[in-house]
Scaffold this motif. Structure first.
Motif, PDB file in Angstrom:
ATOM      1  N   ASP A 165       0.835  -1.199   0.000  1.00 35.50           N
ATOM      2  CA  ASP A 165       0.000   0.000   0.000  1.00 35.50           C
ATOM      3  C   ASP A 165       0.874   1.256   0.000  1.00 35.50           C
ATOM      4  O   ASP A 165       0.615   2.219   0.715  1.00 35.50           O
ATOM      5  N   LEU A 166       1.902   1.248  -0.823  1.00 33.41           N
ATOM      6  CA  LEU A 166       2.810   2.395  -0.853  1.00 33.41           C
ATOM      7  C   LEU A 166       2.036   3.669  -1.194  1.00 33.41           C
ATOM      8  O   LEU A 166       1.073   3.664  -1.952  1.00 33.41           O
ATOM      9  N   GLY A 167       2.461   4.755  -0.575  1.00 34.15           N
ATOM     10  CA  GLY A 167       1.780   6.032  -0.725  1.00 34.15           C
ATOM     11  C   GLY A 167       1.342   6.604   0.605  1.00 34.15           C
ATOM     12  O   GLY A 167       1.236   7.818   0.765  1.00 34.15           O
ATOM     13  N   ASP A 168       1.082   5.732   1.573  1.00 32.27           N
ATOM     14  CA  ASP A 168       0.744   6.185   2.924  1.00 32.27           C
ATOM     15  C   ASP A 168       2.047   6.264   3.732  1.00 32.27           C
ATOM     16  O   ASP A 168       2.794   7.205   3.580  1.00 32.27           O
ATOM     17  N   ASP A 169       2.340   5.277   4.551  1.00 31.55           N
ATOM     18  CA  ASP A 169       3.615   5.280   5.272  1.00 31.55           C
ATOM     19  C   ASP A 169       4.751   5.049   4.263  1.00 31.55           C
ATOM     20  O   ASP A 169       4.680   4.167   3.412  1.00 31.55           O
ATOM     21  N   ILE A 170       5.796   5.834   4.394  1.00 30.69           N
ATOM     22  CA  ILE A 170       6.911   5.812   3.449  1.00 30.69           C
ATOM     23  C   ILE A 170       7.703   4.504   3.496  1.00 30.69           C
ATOM     24  O   ILE A 170       8.469   4.195   2.585  1.00 30.69           O
ATOM     25  N   ASP A 171       7.511   3.702   4.545  1.00 28.39           N
ATOM     26  CA  ASP A 171       8.332   2.486   4.665  1.00 28.39           C
ATOM     27  C   ASP A 171       8.100   1.514   3.524  1.00 28.39           C
ATOM     28  O   ASP A 171       8.986   0.727   3.183  1.00 28.39           O
ATOM     29  N   ASP A 172       6.920   1.558   2.870  1.00 29.07           N
ATOM     30  CA  ASP A 172       6.686   0.687   1.719  1.00 29.07           C
ATOM     31  C   ASP A 172       7.673   0.980   0.592  1.00 29.07           C
ATOM     32  O   ASP A 172       8.116   0.067  -0.115  1.00 29.07           O
ATOM     33  N   VAL A 173       8.003   2.251   0.406  1.00 29.64           N
ATOM     34  CA  VAL A 173       8.927   2.617  -0.667  1.00 29.64           C
ATOM     35  C   VAL A 173      10.345   2.161  -0.330  1.00 29.64           C
ATOM     36  O   VAL A 173      11.078   1.675  -1.197  1.00 29.64           O
ATOM     37  N   TRP A 174      10.743   2.306   0.919  1.00 25.43           N
ATOM     38  CA  TRP A 174      12.035   1.765   1.346  1.00 25.43           C
ATOM     39  C   TRP A 174      12.067   0.249   1.100  1.00 25.43           C
ATOM     40  O   TRP A 174      13.082  -0.301   0.647  1.00 25.43           O
ATOM     41  N   ALA A 175      10.954  -0.427   1.411  1.00 27.80           N
ATOM     42  CA  ALA A 175      10.904  -1.874   1.218  1.00 27.80           C
ATOM     43  C   ALA A 175      10.959  -2.240  -0.256  1.00 27.80           C
ATOM     44  O   ALA A 175      11.606  -3.224  -0.641  1.00 27.80           O
ATOM     45  N   LEU A 176      10.286  -1.466  -1.104  1.00 33.13           N
ATOM     46  CA  LEU A 176      10.366  -1.711  -2.545  1.00 33.13           C
ATOM     47  C   LEU A 176      11.796  -1.553  -3.031  1.00 33.13           C
ATOM     48  O   LEU A 176      12.293  -2.374  -3.816  1.00 33.13           O
ATOM     49  N   ALA A 177      12.479  -0.505  -2.563  1.00 30.38           N
ATOM     50  CA  ALA A 177      13.881  -0.318  -2.949  1.00 30.38           C
ATOM     51  C   ALA A 177      14.733  -1.497  -2.489  1.00 30.38           C
ATOM     52  O   ALA A 177      15.602  -1.981  -3.230  1.00 30.38           O
ATOM     53  N   MET A 178      14.478  -1.981  -1.281  1.00 25.60           N
ATOM     54  CA  MET A 178      15.223  -3.139  -0.787  1.00 25.60           C
ATOM     55  C   MET A 178      14.957  -4.367  -1.645  1.00 25.60           C
ATOM     56  O   MET A 178      15.874  -5.136  -1.972  1.00 25.60           O
ATOM     57  N   LEU A 179      13.701  -4.564  -2.026  1.00 27.07           N
ATOM     58  CA  LEU A 179      13.354  -5.676  -2.903  1.00 27.07           C
ATOM     59  C   LEU A 179      14.141  -5.603  -4.209  1.00 27.07           C
ATOM     60  O   LEU A 179      14.711  -6.611  -4.672  1.00 27.07           O
ATOM     61  N   LEU A 180      14.188  -4.424  -4.802  1.00 24.82           N
ATOM     62  CA  LEU A 180      14.879  -4.255  -6.081  1.00 24.82           C
ATOM     63  C   LEU A 180      16.388  -4.454  -5.953  1.00 24.82           C
ATOM     64  O   LEU A 180      17.052  -4.783  -6.936  1.00 24.82           O
ATOM     65  N   ARG A 181      16.924  -4.264  -4.761  1.00 24.15           N
ATOM     66  CA  ARG A 181      18.359  -4.406  -4.535  1.00 24.15           C
ATOM     67  C   ARG A 181      18.720  -5.782  -3.964  1.00 24.15           C
ATOM     68  O   ARG A 181      19.873  -5.975  -3.550  1.00 24.15           O
ATOM     69  N   SER A 182      17.775  -6.712  -3.927  1.00 24.53           N
ATOM     70  CA  SER A 182      18.017  -8.030  -3.328  1.00 24.53           C
ATOM     71  C   SER A 182      18.144  -9.085  -4.416  1.00 24.53           C
ATOM     72  O   SER A 182      17.122  -9.535  -4.957  1.00 24.53           O
ATOM     73  N   PRO A 183      19.356  -9.498  -4.763  1.00 28.41           N
ATOM     74  CA  PRO A 183      19.520 -10.493  -5.836  1.00 28.41           C
ATOM     75  C   PRO A 183      18.943 -11.854  -5.489  1.00 28.41           C
ATOM     76  O   PRO A 183      18.732 -12.678  -6.383  1.00 28.41           O
ATOM     77  N   GLU A 184      18.657 -12.079  -4.204  1.00 24.91           N
ATOM     78  CA  GLU A 184      18.046 -13.348  -3.797  1.00 24.91           C
ATOM     79  C   GLU A 184      16.594 -13.458  -4.270  1.00 24.91           C
ATOM     80  O   GLU A 184      16.014 -14.551  -4.280  1.00 24.91           O
ATOM     81  N   LEU A 185      15.990 -12.309  -4.648  1.00 27.73           N
ATOM     82  CA  LEU A 185      14.569 -12.254  -4.948  1.00 27.73           C
ATOM     83  C   LEU A 185      14.334 -11.853  -6.408  1.00 27.73           C
ATOM     84  O   LEU A 185      15.039 -10.993  -6.950  1.00 27.73           O
ATOM     85  N   ALA A 186      13.324 -12.469  -7.030  1.00 32.66           N
ATOM     86  CA  ALA A 186      12.969 -12.182  -8.424  1.00 32.66           C
ATOM     87  C   ALA A 186      11.516 -11.703  -8.464  1.00 32.66           C
ATOM     88  O   ALA A 186      10.593 -12.529  -8.514  1.00 32.66           O
ATOM     89  N   PRO A 187      11.283 -10.398  -8.407  1.00 29.79           N
ATOM     90  CA  PRO A 187       9.902  -9.895  -8.396  1.00 29.79           C
ATOM     91  C   PRO A 187       9.160 -10.247  -9.685  1.00 29.79           C
ATOM     92  O   PRO A 187       9.630  -9.950 -10.786  1.00 29.79           O
ATOM     93  N   GLN A 188       8.001 -10.867  -9.524  1.00 35.44           N
ATOM     94  CA  GLN A 188       7.152 -11.226 -10.653  1.00 35.44           C
ATOM     95  C   GLN A 188       6.022 -10.218 -10.863  1.00 35.44           C
ATOM     96  O   GLN A 188       5.520 -10.075 -11.976  1.00 35.44           O
ATOM     97  N   LEU A 189       5.622  -9.542  -9.776  1.00 29.47           N
ATOM     98  CA  LEU A 189       4.474  -8.640  -9.840  1.00 29.47           C
ATOM     99  C   LEU A 189       4.510  -7.721  -8.629  1.00 29.47           C
ATOM    100  O   LEU A 189       4.720  -8.176  -7.508  1.00 29.47           O
ATOM    101  N   ILE A 190       4.298  -6.423  -8.859  1.00 25.50           N
ATOM    102  CA  ILE A 190       4.046  -5.469  -7.783  1.00 25.50           C
ATOM    103  C   ILE A 190       2.541  -5.228  -7.771  1.00 25.50           C
ATOM    104  O   ILE A 190       1.976  -4.731  -8.753  1.00 25.50           O
ATOM    105  N   LEU A 191       1.893  -5.604  -6.678  1.00 23.88           N
ATOM    106  CA  LEU A 191       0.437  -5.531  -6.572  1.00 23.88           C
ATOM    107  C   LEU A 191       0.068  -4.438  -5.575  1.00 23.88           C
ATOM    108  O   LEU A 191       0.473  -4.495  -4.408  1.00 23.88           O
ATOM    109  N   THR A 192      -0.676  -3.430  -6.038  1.00 23.60           N
ATOM    110  CA  THR A 192      -1.025  -2.324  -5.143  1.00 23.60           C
ATOM    111  C   THR A 192      -2.297  -2.657  -4.374  1.00 23.60           C
ATOM    112  O   THR A 192      -3.246  -3.229  -4.906  1.00 23.60           O
ATOM    113  N   ALA A 193      -2.298  -2.285  -3.096  1.00 22.00           N
ATOM    114  CA  ALA A 193      -3.356  -2.732  -2.186  1.00 22.00           C
ATOM    115  C   ALA A 193      -3.984  -1.566  -1.433  1.00 22.00           C
ATOM    116  O   ALA A 193      -3.302  -0.604  -1.071  1.00 22.00           O
ATOM    117  N   TYR A 194      -5.283  -1.669  -1.215  1.00 21.14           N
ATOM    118  CA  TYR A 194      -6.032  -0.856  -0.255  1.00 21.14           C
ATOM    119  C   TYR A 194      -6.383   0.530  -0.791  1.00 21.14           C
ATOM    120  O   TYR A 194      -5.536   1.303  -1.193  1.00 21.14           O
TER     121      TYR A 194
END
Length: 295
Positions: A10-39
């Motif tokens: 639910d990025l857009g409210d608390d800024i921590d979602d954006v920090w988490a998205l950045a962490m996801l993009l910088r994590s080679p252990e993870l392969a994002p298939q879909l960013i799903l917006t919620a709420y």
């Protein structure tokens, strides 16, 4: 081989979602298939996601627009950062029915999907309603709840926002027969905050993605000086998708009661719960380096 991930946010409210998205993009252990917006205003949230992904040169990742609520972008503190972004400019694919896209990705994947859920859970409850078979193909990793400690380290548990915002959907989520279930409640994620020195490293970075995170953070702060980070709850869920290092884990049976509290109960589903830290400073140091792409 990287872990296939769907990221419900639910990025857009608390800024921590954006920090988490950045962490996801910088994590080679993870392969994002879909960013799903919620709420609530999920289309406005998709604009924030699209702008961030474009800056990170990750338009290969599709965006799914989750269940729509009342369109009120002005209610989202970070929306001004992406207000002028045209979703039609996003080079990647955008799914108008993000919940169905999630179901389709899970069913098509040759291996289980890890679902990182850092938002209230209406998308997840709807996906389970439409396709209950998917639960057994998903490793669920969530930022929800409060077990022993609450907000600001309170010794009393809290009715945590991602739960209380939609109690019925979270009850369904916590009762689902996931392949595995792991959560970071406030007990662990509610104490993650970069201090002045750690934050300064991020704020002074020339990295385009970090500049975008800090720019969005300053908009979100609405004039408050950015000397430290806010609480970075959601980064812990991203971390738990591939590691439990530094975290104190317990296997607990939890359910969500009708007031939005996560309760230990014999009828609850067993899950791995991050209840605290063995070494929080080590995680913070790691987080800074991970966001900068140095580890």
């Amino acid at each position: 081989m990287a872990i296939p991930v769907i990221f419900d946010t639910d990025l857009g409210d608390d800024i921590d979602d954006v920090w988490a998205l950045a962490m996801l993009l910088r994590s080679p252990e993870l392969a994002p298939q879909l960013i799903l917006t919620a709420y609530r205003d999920t289309e406005a949230r998709a604009k924030i996601a699209a702008k961030a992904l474009a800056i990170a040169n990750r338009a290969d990742i599709p965006i799914g627009i989750g269940l729509r609520g009342e369109p009120k972008p002005e209610a989202m503190a970070q929306y001004p950062w992406a207000a002028d972004y045209d979703l039609g400019r996003y080079p990647g694919r955008i799914y108008a029915d993000g919940v169905q896209a999630m179901i389709d990705f899970v069913r098509a994947s040759p291996e289980p999907i890890t679902l990182i859920a850092i938002a209230p859970t209406p998308n997840i409850a709807e996906a389970l309603r439409r396709a209950p078979d998917i639960a057994g193909r998903i490793h669920y990793v969530g930022m929800q709840g409060s077990v022993y400690r609450g907000y600001q380290g309170s010794p009393e548990p809290s009715a945590e926002w991602n739960v209380v915002a939609d109690i019925a959907s979270c009850q369904k989520t916590f009762a689902a027969p996931w392949k595995s279930m792991t959560i970071t409640p406030l007990d662990s994620c509610g104490v993650v905050q970069l201090n002045a020195e750690e934050y300064r490293v991020i704020a002074n970075s020339a990295d385009p993605l970090m500049r975008a995170v800090v720019e969005g953070y300053r908009i979100w702060l609405r004039g408050t000086p950015d000397t430290v980070s806010s609480i970075l709850y959601d980064t812990v869920a991203v971390f738990l998708a591939y590691s439990r290092r530094w975290l104190k884990m317990e296997t607990l049976r939890l359910l969500v009661d009708d007031k939005g509290y996560t309760r230990i109960h014999p009828q609850g589903q067993p899950m791995a719960v991050a209840v605290g830290w063995f070494d929080l400073p080590a995680y913070r140091a790691y987080l800074v380096k991970r966001l900068l792409g140095e580890v």
